[in-house]
Structure formats: C-alpha cells, structure tokens
Motif scaffolding. Sequence first.
Motif, PDB file in Angstrom:
ATOM      1  N   GLY A   1       0.844  -1.202   0.000  1.00 52.22           N
ATOM      2  CA  GLY A   1       0.000   0.000   0.000  1.00 52.22           C
ATOM      3  C   GLY A   1       0.873   1.244   0.000  1.00 52.22           C
ATOM      4  O   GLY A   1       0.492   2.296   0.501  1.00 52.22           O
ATOM      5  N   ALA A   2       2.070   1.105  -0.595  1.00 56.15           N
ATOM      6  CA  ALA A   2       3.080   2.168  -0.545  1.00 56.15           C
ATOM      7  C   ALA A   2       2.635   3.455  -1.235  1.00 56.15           C
ATOM      8  O   ALA A   2       3.148   4.538  -0.931  1.00 56.15           O
ATOM      9  CB  ALA A   2       4.388   1.675  -1.171  1.00 56.15           C
ATOM     10  N   THR A   3       1.664   3.366  -2.160  1.00 56.94           N
ATOM     11  CA  THR A   3       1.218   4.558  -2.885  1.00 56.94           C
ATOM     12  C   THR A   3       0.102   5.306  -2.158  1.00 56.94           C
ATOM     13  O   THR A   3      -0.352   6.349  -2.628  1.00 56.94           O
ATOM     14  CB  THR A   3       0.712   4.170  -4.290  1.00 56.94           C
ATOM     15  N   GLY A   4      -0.362   4.768  -1.025  1.00 54.09           N
ATOM     16  CA  GLY A   4      -1.486   5.387  -0.313  1.00 54.09           C
ATOM     17  C   GLY A   4      -1.054   6.474   0.654  1.00 54.09           C
ATOM     18  O   GLY A   4       0.133   6.760   0.806  1.00 54.09           O
ATOM     19  N   ALA A   5      -2.069   7.068   1.325  1.00 58.82           N
ATOM     20  CA  ALA A   5      -1.813   8.158   2.277  1.00 58.82           C
ATOM     21  C   ALA A   5      -0.966   7.643   3.443  1.00 58.82           C
ATOM     22  O   ALA A   5      -0.008   8.289   3.866  1.00 58.82           O
ATOM     23  CB  ALA A   5      -3.134   8.732   2.788  1.00 58.82           C
TER      24      ALA A   5
ATOM     25  N   ALA B   1       2.018  -2.325  -4.227  1.00 60.61           N
ATOM     26  CA  ALA B   1       0.669  -1.751  -4.318  1.00 60.61           C
ATOM     27  C   ALA B   1      -0.135  -2.646  -5.265  1.00 60.61           C
ATOM     28  O   ALA B   1       0.189  -3.828  -5.427  1.00 60.61           O
ATOM     29  CB  ALA B   1       0.728  -0.310  -4.808  1.00 60.61           C
ATOM     30  N   SER B   2      -1.176  -2.107  -5.886  1.00 61.60           N
ATOM     31  CA  SER B   2      -1.953  -2.910  -6.830  1.00 61.60           C
ATOM     32  C   SER B   2      -1.296  -2.818  -8.219  1.00 61.60           C
ATOM     33  O   SER B   2      -0.360  -2.040  -8.421  1.00 61.60           O
ATOM     34  CB  SER B   2      -3.387  -2.398  -6.909  1.00 61.60           C
TER      35      SER B   2
ATOM     36  N   ARG C   1      -2.412  -1.363 -10.634  1.00 61.00           N
ATOM     37  CA  ARG C   1      -2.618  -0.007 -11.156  1.00 61.00           C
ATOM     38  C   ARG C   1      -1.365   0.855 -11.009  1.00 61.00           C
ATOM     39  O   ARG C   1      -1.094   1.714 -11.854  1.00 61.00           O
ATOM     40  CB  ARG C   1      -3.761   0.700 -10.389  1.00 61.00           C
ATOM     41  N   SER C   2      -0.606   0.665  -9.938  1.00 71.24           N
ATOM     42  CA  SER C   2       0.576   1.515  -9.702  1.00 71.24           C
ATOM     43  C   SER C   2       1.894   0.838 -10.039  1.00 71.24           C
ATOM     44  O   SER C   2       2.952   1.431  -9.817  1.00 71.24           O
ATOM     45  CB  SER C   2       0.666   1.958  -8.251  1.00 71.24           C
TER      46      SER C   2
ATOM     47  N   THR D   1       1.495  -6.404  -5.891  1.00 72.30           N
ATOM     48  CA  THR D   1       1.585  -7.361  -4.789  1.00 72.30           C
ATOM     49  C   THR D   1       1.141  -8.741  -5.265  1.00 72.30           C
ATOM     50  O   THR D   1       0.005  -8.915  -5.714  1.00 72.30           O
ATOM     51  CB  THR D   1       0.671  -6.916  -3.626  1.00 72.30           C
TER      52      THR D   1
ATOM     53  N   SER E   1      -0.777  -1.693   4.619  1.00 70.78           N
ATOM     54  CA  SER E   1      -1.824  -0.684   4.753  1.00 70.78           C
ATOM     55  C   SER E   1      -2.497  -0.489   3.401  1.00 70.78           C
ATOM     56  O   SER E   1      -2.432   0.570   2.791  1.00 70.78           O
ATOM     57  CB  SER E   1      -1.238   0.638   5.260  1.00 70.78           C
ATOM     58  N   ALA E   2      -3.136  -1.551   2.920  1.00 70.06           N
ATOM     59  CA  ALA E   2      -3.766  -1.507   1.593  1.00 70.06           C
ATOM     60  C   ALA E   2      -5.206  -2.026   1.657  1.00 70.06           C
ATOM     61  O   ALA E   2      -5.745  -2.498   0.667  1.00 70.06           O
ATOM     62  CB  ALA E   2      -2.942  -2.327   0.605  1.00 70.06           C
TER      63      ALA E   2
ATOM     64  N   VAL F   1      -6.808  -7.031   1.209  1.00 65.91           N
ATOM     65  CA  VAL F   1      -5.427  -7.254   0.765  1.00 65.91           C
ATOM     66  C   VAL F   1      -4.636  -7.932   1.895  1.00 65.91           C
ATOM     67  O   VAL F   1      -3.875  -8.875   1.670  1.00 65.91           O
ATOM     68  CB  VAL F   1      -4.758  -5.933   0.325  1.00 65.91           C
TER      69      VAL F   1
ATOM     70  N   GLY G   1      -8.116   8.097   3.370  1.00 65.90           N
ATOM     71  CA  GLY G   1      -7.289   7.866   2.182  1.00 65.90           C
ATOM     72  C   GLY G   1      -7.135   9.092   1.292  1.00 65.90           C
ATOM     73  O   GLY G   1      -7.786  10.130   1.489  1.00 65.90           O
ATOM     74  N   ASN G   2      -6.264   8.931   0.298  1.00 63.55           N
ATOM     75  CA  ASN G   2      -5.935  10.054  -0.598  1.00 63.55           C
ATOM     76  C   ASN G   2      -7.129  10.533  -1.420  1.00 63.55           C
ATOM     77  O   ASN G   2      -7.262  11.715  -1.705  1.00 63.55           O
ATOM     78  CB  ASN G   2      -4.815   9.623  -1.552  1.00 63.55           C
TER      79      ASN G   2
HETATM   80  P1  A2P Z   1      -2.878   1.580  -5.713  1.00 61.58           P
HETATM   81  O1  A2P Z   1      -2.282   2.955  -5.650  1.00 61.58           O
HETATM   82  O2  A2P Z   1      -2.173   0.700  -6.677  1.00 61.58           O
HETATM   83  O3  A2P Z   1      -4.365   1.551  -5.852  1.00 61.58           O
HETATM   84  P2  A2P Z   1      -5.369   4.958   0.297  1.00 61.58           P
HETATM   85  O4  A2P Z   1      -5.627   4.478   1.699  1.00 61.58           O
HETATM   86  O5  A2P Z   1      -4.665   6.283   0.268  1.00 61.58           O
HETATM   87  O6  A2P Z   1      -6.600   4.946  -0.550  1.00 61.58           O
HETATM   88  O7  A2P Z   1      -4.341   3.894  -0.359  1.00 61.58           O
HETATM   89  C1  A2P Z   1      -4.643   2.540  -0.509  1.00 61.58           C
HETATM   90  C2  A2P Z   1      -3.392   1.759  -0.851  1.00 61.58           C
HETATM   91  O8  A2P Z   1      -3.735   0.362  -1.007  1.00 61.58           O
HETATM   92  C3  A2P Z   1      -2.754   2.166  -2.166  1.00 61.58           C
HETATM   93  O9  A2P Z   1      -1.354   2.055  -2.059  1.00 61.58           O
HETATM   94  C4  A2P Z   1      -3.303   1.128  -3.124  1.00 61.58           C
HETATM   95  O10 A2P Z   1      -2.508   0.901  -4.268  1.00 61.58           O
HETATM   96  C5  A2P Z   1      -3.276  -0.096  -2.257  1.00 61.58           C
HETATM   97  N1  A2P Z   1      -4.130  -1.166  -2.805  1.00 61.58           N
HETATM   98  C6  A2P Z   1      -5.449  -1.102  -3.108  1.00 61.58           C
HETATM   99  N2  A2P Z   1      -5.883  -2.283  -3.615  1.00 61.58           N
HETATM  100  C7  A2P Z   1      -4.818  -3.116  -3.641  1.00 61.58           C
HETATM  101  C8  A2P Z   1      -4.601  -4.481  -4.056  1.00 61.58           C
HETATM  102  N3  A2P Z   1      -5.585  -5.229  -4.541  1.00 61.58           N
HETATM  103  N4  A2P Z   1      -3.350  -4.995  -3.929  1.00 61.58           N
HETATM  104  C9  A2P Z   1      -2.346  -4.249  -3.435  1.00 61.58           C
HETATM  105  N5  A2P Z   1      -2.476  -2.963  -3.031  1.00 61.58           N
HETATM  106  C10 A2P Z   1      -3.694  -2.400  -3.123  1.00 61.58           C
END
Ligand code: A2P
Length: 352
Positions: free
Chosen positions: A9-13, A36-37, A39-40, A57, A71-72, A76, A161-162
């Motif tokens: 969840g490294a790309t999240g808040a 992360a997912s 998507r990132s 991941t 933290s995802a 997850v 979240g972001n």
């Molecule tokens: P991603 O940026 O790829 O969507 P926040 O709490 O700010 O909304 O962030 C949620 C975090 O959890 C983000 O880093 C997001 O990655 C990650 N995340 C969401 N869904 C998945 C998944 N299926 N596998 C891994 N990471 C996930």
Amino acid sequence: SGYNVAIVGATGAVGARMIKMVEQTSLPVNSVKLLASSRSAGKQLQFNGQALTVEETVPESFEGIDLSLFSAGGSVSKKFAPEAVKRGAVVVDNTSAFRMDPKIPLVVPEVNPEALKLHHGIVANPNCSTIQMVVALEPVRKAFGLKRVIVSTYQAVGGAGNRALKELHDEAEAYLKGEEMEAHILPVAGDKKHYPIAFNALPQIDVFEEDGYTHEEWKMIHETKKIMCGGDMDSKDIKVTATCVRIPVPVSHSESVYFEVEDPKATVKGIQDALAAAPGVVLQDDPDNQIYPQAHNAEGSKDTFVGRVRPDQETPQAFHMWNVSDNLLKGAAWNSVQIAETMDKMGLLHMQ
Ligand code: A2P
C-alpha cells in the motif's frame, strides 16, 4: 546486514508515511520493497533520495522479506499477510482484518508491548483514533486506575485515504466558487449515500452496526478494552463508549475524552504530571496563555498532545481532556514501525 522490508500500500496516504518512517527508523534496514496494486506497478517513489519502482503485490513478492508493513485495505491483508508469514516475514498490519482475532496481538508500544511475545507472525496495529486515546489514558490508568471512558472524536479526512482528501479539496473549491459540492466517497466509500465533508461535520465513520453505533465507534470500544484489559475485547474492567465524527481537517484527529478514575485522591495536577512524564505524550495545557493541542500543529509529529485537563463539575473522580495526534503517523505508520522497533529490541524480529 539489516532487515528486508516490504511496504504494502506504498502509494497510499498511510503508505507515504510508512516510507518516511522506515527512512527514519533506528532498525537496520538492508532493502525496501514498495508494493501496491497492478494499477501503480512501474510508478517510481523516493526512498532516502533513491527512486524505487512500485511492484504489484503477489505472493512471491514476500520471498526473502523479514518485515512487512501492510496498509492496503483489509481484503489485501487477509489475502497476502499469510503469504508473507509463510515465507518467514513478520507482518505489522494496519487494517482491521486481524485486530479482533484473540490469537493476534493488538499493540500500542507505550501501553501493552508484552502482548508482542504472543505473536504468530502477524501483529495488528489498532485504529488511529484508539491509539492516540490509549496513549493518553495509560498514564492516567497507571497512576489512578481507570473505570470509565466516554469519547467524542473530531477525525481528519486523511484517515479515509488520498481519494477522500482530494474530495475535500474539490468540494472546498466548489463551495468557495459558489458551485454545487459533489460527494462520492465520504462518509463511507461503499455505503449507499454520500455527503460533502467540506464545511460540514459527519457523525458517521465506517458503516452502521445494528445497535446504532458505527463500526468506527465499535472499534474504539473493543480495541481499547483489548489493549488496556489484557487482551479481552469484552472486558468489563473499563467501561468505554464513543461517538466518532469526521470534520474537514486534512490530517490529525482530535478527541474530547471524559474519564472516571478509581483513586479518590486524583487531581488535575496529578493527572497533568503523569501525562507530562509519559512516553509519547506532550502536555500542552496552559489555558491562561491559550495553550492547548491543535490538529494544525500536530501534523508531522509522532507524539500525542494532551491539554484542557479539568475536573468534571458534578461527578467525583471524573475529568475531561482534549488529545490530538497525527492520525497517519502515531495512528498508523509510526505505530507500525514502532511495533517493529519494539519487536527488534525484544528479540522477536529476525533476519532470514
Ligand atoms: P494503488 O495505488 O495501486 O491503488 P489509500 O488508503 O490512500 O486509498 O491507499 C490505498 C493503498 O492500497 C494504495 O497504495 C493502493 O494501491 C493499495 N491497494 C489497493 N488495492 C490493492 C490491491 N488489490 N493490492 C495491493 N495494493 C492495493
């Protein structure tokens, strides 16, 4: 040599703060993997001035990892935390996925570090609003005993979240231009209705339970008991009730806490002294000079700020206080890394 660390969840808040906390940790760190997912995947993020590429991941991501910070989201964690443990990692999970599992420790290092000894690979990080409250209540409990807690929260948008933070900015901009505010996420992304948070206060955080409490309120009640009453989430030793409210502050939760103590000799001065001496607490309590904790000043700090300590005017052995902390640091990223540092000191974390 050092630990191989993964941040899920490294790309999240919270993830962004986890990266910072791992940069600042006293732990020896050998490598950092950002997950992360899909998507990132491919996105670059900075770690200690070095660009690291975010990866999707998958179970194999955890090969050779010693410490994994999650933290995802709960699903997850449920899917991948066991994969990380299977491969020899210790998982510190910031979601609610495992918090109420009686076999999994729920830990705030200032309060119940000894619970870490019972871990089987996963340690749960409590809810943000619970953490800062128990940090402020533990010194009171130690000095005077604790019978009852009634808390009302004023919670920041960043905890959602972001995307929720962006919604707050967009709504504020629309409001100031005299345009209609659009809400798509808050109060709860998955719920039927959405309401603006800008220039508003929403008495709903997480979904409603059947008893009329929200799930956030339920978490504050049962997590506090599990942490402060020896692992028993339904303990009657301390009575707890909560009202959780979201306010349009980006970062840092504030809480108004009413508490009743056991010791009839407890005084405001005694409570202030206990707080001032407690780890992780900064006392900011000087009404004559308008000194009290503010969300705006707490952002970026690992501490919990406490002030406005005063007696209830009618109930004996009862007091009120106001506590504020950065919900993304002590409430999430810092508490997780602090758990890992504590486990290292206790000999519970190992390099493969
Ligand atoms: P991603 O940026 O790829 O969507 P926040 O709490 O700010 O909304 O962030 C949620 C975090 O959890 C983000 O880093 C997001 O990655 C990650 N995340 C969401 N869904 C998945 C998944 N299926 N596998 C891994 N990471 C996930």
